[in-house]
Design an enzyme around this catalytic site. Structure first.
Site, PDB file in Angstrom:
ATOM      1  N   GLY A   1      -6.351  -8.255   1.809  1.00  0.00           N
ATOM      2  CA  GLY A   1      -7.696  -7.724   2.012  1.00  0.00           C
ATOM      3  C   GLY A   1      -8.736  -8.262   1.048  1.00  0.00           C
TER       4      GLY A   1
ATOM      5  CD  GLU B   1      -2.659  -1.659   2.231  1.00  0.00           C
ATOM      6  OE1 GLU B   1      -2.476  -1.106   3.327  1.00  0.00           O
ATOM      7  OE2 GLU B   1      -3.338  -2.710   2.111  1.00  0.00           O
TER       8      GLU B   1
END
Ligand code: PGA
Length: 246
Positions: free
Chosen positions: A166, A92
């Protein structure tokens, strides 16, 4: 031998009230495996003050120790706040902040200089995997993101396939084994057997209580880097228990 590590990455989640989760983790953290929570930077000092058997880490640091870098946090600041670890090069950060391997290497050096243990993340995208480039991509990330002075005491490597983060999608145990084996072999080639054998390798990406036991049985998996399932002790403690039982 390598001490197992269950690391929780809270990402941009959690308020002061969430620190009660640390109390609920104390029993799980009494086993052989090390337990780490990396909360948002605003919570590190409060978390460290009441962390008990749980270690506390940051989620990023700047490569410089101080200076004109508005909004950034340095490794010595994390250390002073009570962190002993820092996650670096998470996908990320690489995607949202354009962090290159060279940036991750500079941050890793900064973390070491501040006596923080660096958890350096690598992992392929779905496109990389579908094109058969997984090991090439991870080899390049390792080569570029790790400075020369890696030891088992200062560095942990986390394998986190971007497509598994995720998403609820998890690689097969064969796929995890292939990459972890490759990472170990790559570290041996560069740092020698003694150092490379001491570096812990974590798997990360949709780890849950329901798949943890299977993942921890894979050779060269020394623990996990857990996102969503680390936010609640009721989800994370069973993962820690599975690691202790592995
Ligand atoms: P996830 O995140 O467990 O929510 O998939 C893992 C991570 O990004 O470290």
């Amino acid at each position: 031998m390598r001490r197992k590590l269950a690391a929780g990455n809270w990402k941009m989640n959690g308020a002061l009230a969430a620190l009660s989760e640390l109390d609920a983790l104390q029993e799980a953290a009494s086993g052989d495996a090390e337990v780490l929570i990396c909360p948002p930077a605003t919570l590190i000092a409060s978390a460290a003050a009441k962390s008990g058997k749980v270690a506390i880490g940051g989620q990023d640091c700047h490569a410089a120790a101080s200076g004109a870098h508005t909004g950034d946090i340095s490794a010595p600041m994390l250390r002073e706040a009570g962190a002993t670890y820092v996650i670096l090069g998470h996908s990320e950060r690489r995607a949202d902040h354009g962090e290159t391997d060279a940036v991750v290497a500079a941050k890793t050096q900064a973390a070491w200089d501040a006596r923080l243990i660096a958890i350096v993340c690598v992992g392929e995208t779905l496109d990389d995997r579908e094109r058969g480039k997984t090991l090439d991509v991870i080899g390049a990330q390792l080569a570029g993101s790790l400075p020369d002075d890696v030891t088992g005491a200062n560095t942990v490597v986390a394998y986190e396939p971007v497509w598994a983060i995720g998403t609820g999608k998890v690689p097969t145990t064969d796929q995890i084994a292939e990459v972890h084996n490759f990472i170990r072999a790559t570290l041996i080639q560069r740092f020698g057997n003694e150092i490379a054998s001491a570096v812990r390798l974590l798997y990360g990406g949709s780890v849950k209580a329901s798949n943890a036991t299977q993942i921890f049985a894979v050779p060269d998996v020394d623990g996990a880097l857990v996102g969503g399932a680390s936010l609640k002790a009721s989800d994370f403690a069973p993962i820690v228990d599975a690691l202790n039982a592995a």
